[in-house]
Design a protein around this motif. Structure first.
Motif, short mmCIF file in Angstrom:
data_model
loop_
_atom_site.label_atom_id
_atom_site.label_comp_id
_atom_site.label_asym_id
_atom_site.label_seq_id
_atom_site.Cartn_x
_atom_site.Cartn_y
_atom_site.Cartn_z
N ALA A 24 0.84 -1.21 0.00
CA ALA A 24 0.00 0.00 0.00
C ALA A 24 0.87 1.26 0.00
N HIS A 25 2.05 1.18 0.63
CA HIS A 25 2.95 2.34 0.68
C HIS A 25 3.63 2.60 -0.67
N LEU A 26 3.53 1.64 -1.57
CA LEU A 26 4.20 1.81 -2.87
C LEU A 26 3.22 2.15 -4.01
N ARG A 27 1.96 2.30 -3.66
CA ARG A 27 0.97 2.63 -4.70
C ARG A 27 1.44 3.84 -5.51
N LEU A 53 2.36 -11.42 -9.21
CA LEU A 53 1.97 -11.28 -7.80
C LEU A 53 2.15 -9.83 -7.33
N LEU A 54 3.24 -9.18 -7.75
CA LEU A 54 3.43 -7.78 -7.37
C LEU A 54 2.29 -6.92 -7.93
N ASN A 55 1.88 -7.22 -9.17
CA ASN A 55 0.76 -6.48 -9.75
C ASN A 55 -0.52 -6.70 -8.96
N GLN A 56 -0.75 -7.95 -8.56
CA GLN A 56 -1.94 -8.22 -7.74
C GLN A 56 -1.91 -7.44 -6.43
N LEU A 57 -0.71 -7.24 -5.92
CA LEU A 57 -0.58 -6.48 -4.66
C LEU A 57 -0.73 -4.97 -4.90
N GLY A 58 -0.89 -4.59 -6.13
CA GLY A 58 -1.11 -3.17 -6.43
C GLY A 58 0.17 -2.42 -6.75
#
Ligand code: UDP
Length: 416
Positions: A24-27, A53-58
């Motif tokens: 969330a801090h890297l959005r 997976l990184l994309n899924q994490l936003g």
């Protein structure tokens, strides 16, 4: 398609919740991985799983592969061998042609907020950073603690232009003018390479490759590369074969950035022709189920490398609970505690000794495999790797000198 939540039953809620919190801090930040092969070898293996997976994490993430000609990859293979400490002759013309290829690639590329460059092949893309901005990371998957001088002198100039360098193990690091992060690679427990397989699938793969599951099977899965020592494996097998009925499987393919593969494969084939219990398999890319089945169905898994980066094949075998015998080189001792979670060896004779020993003591071998599985579960799964990367990315946007990631067993950041 695997979803990030599918990892909850394996690693627990707290691990997943932490990934959500960190990402969330890297959005709004975009990450770009760059390497030189889309298939074959550990780097491609990890990026294939990690980028979605990184994309899924936003965290918006893409992966680019640079292009090069035969001469370029012949030179970068020399870099690879040179970083492993093997003397190599590289002419000025070869260095210049290497730079030319990186510059051509750079001219055709766009770069994102975080540019994550893997290994030496694309290292000189960093020449663009002054012009194009961004935070630049260089990830070296190779043990370069004792590189040869000509290769080191050349590469060091480019390394110094990155914000941070990332290595797989503390022993790989060197004194550098930029901060270094120590982050081990990982395996994905839900990939076709590593997920649980029905016994029927394992049987089918062994039948297809004419391997007899009623007799012991000793297997090494590797690219055909001298540094993986396939000929040493054959010698060890021959020492065992004098006493025990055993089959040897040497299975692997090539990587598009490794031009030496076909010659090594040919030499191995010639050695193996003389013995019908040595089974040499050329595996095309996308042989994940086959590799999974071969690892699961083998009595013992070997990784007798002379030099090694981290050695993902070791983590893969241990995850499957297989008794594993591997050389004490590169990142392998991080994965195997000798006689607890596997066996570490230093020679052909030692490897042969331990193959015999484990075949004689199946209960002990079983215990090694079970301990190995637990060790991989706690330290080398992809969720831990993603967590370390997220922390590293965050550190790029902080002013502090030192970011301490030591809560993770295998990761710390220090100023070099
Ligand atoms: N691998 C593969 N096909 C092959 C040989 C290897 O998919 O023919 C995979 C192997 O399962 C592992 C990775 O490639 O996931 C190799 O990583 P490792 O760190 O063991 O060695 P590297 O090839 O990067 O030196």
């Amino acid at each position: 398609m695997v979803h990030i939540d599918d990892y909850r039953p394996i690693v627990g809620d707290s691990v997943l919740d932490e990934l959500m919190m960190l990402s969330a801090h890297l959005r709004g930040r975009r990450v770009q991985h760059i390497n030189s092969t889309a298939v074959g070898g550990g780097v491609a293996e990890i990026l294939t799983r990690m980028v979605p997976l990184l994309n899924q994490l936003g965290v918006e993430t893409r992966w680019d592969v640079i292009r090069g000609d035969e001469r370029f990859f012949a030179t970068t293979k020399k870099f690879h061998n040179g970083l492993h400490g093997i003397p190599v002759d590289i002419s000025d013309a070869e260095f210049n042609a290497f730079l030319e290829v990186d510059r051509e690639n750079a001219a055709a590329m766009t770069f994102d907020d975080i540019v994550f460059v893997h290994d030496p092949q694309p290292i000189a893309l960093v020449e663009e950073r002054e012009l194009r901005g961004g935070r630049w990371l260089w990830r070296c998957h190779i043990d370069f603690s004792r590189p040869v001088k000509n290769v080191w002198t050349f590469l060091e100039k480019y390394i110094a232009r990155y914000d941070s360098a990332v290595f797989s193990a503390p022993a790989f690091a060197r004194s550098l003018s930029i901060p270094q992060a120590l982050i081990s690679p990982s395996i994905d427990p839900l990939s076709d390479k590593n997920r649980a397989l029905p016994e029927g699938t394992i049987d089918e793969v062994f039948r297809r490759f004419s391997i007899d599951r009623s007799r012991p099977v000793v297997t090494q899965i590797s690219r055909f590369d001298y540094l993986k020592d396939p000929l040493g494996v054959i010698k060890a097998y021959k020492l065992v074969k004098k006493h025990l009925d055993v089959q040897l499987v040497l299975a692997g393919g090539g990587a598009t950035d490794d031009p030496e593969g076909p010659a090594v494969m040919q030499t191995v084939r010639e050695e193996a022709e003389k013995d019908k219990d040595i089974i040499v398999l050329f595996l095309p890319p996308s042989s994940d189920i086959e590799i999974n089945a071969l690892q699961r169905g083998s009595t013992i898994v070997l990784q007798k490398s002379l030099r090694e980066g981290f050695g993902l094949t070791v983590a893969e075998a241990l995850w499957k609970g297989r008794p594993t015998i591997a050389s004490a080189v590169g990142g392998i001792p991080l994965q195997i505690a000798h006689k607890y979670s596997g066996i570490l060896t230093h020679s052909i004779e030692g490897t042969a000794f331990w193959i015999k020993q484990l075949l004689h003591e199946p209960a002990f071998a079983q215990r090694l495999g079970a301990n190995g599985h637990e060790h991989i579960k706690h330290n080398y799964l992809i969720t831990r790797h993603i967590r370390d990367y997220l922390l590293l990315f965050l550190s790029l946007f902080h002013d502090g000198d030192v970011v301490d990631l030591s809560a993770g067993a295998s990761s710390t950041v220090t100023r070099g």
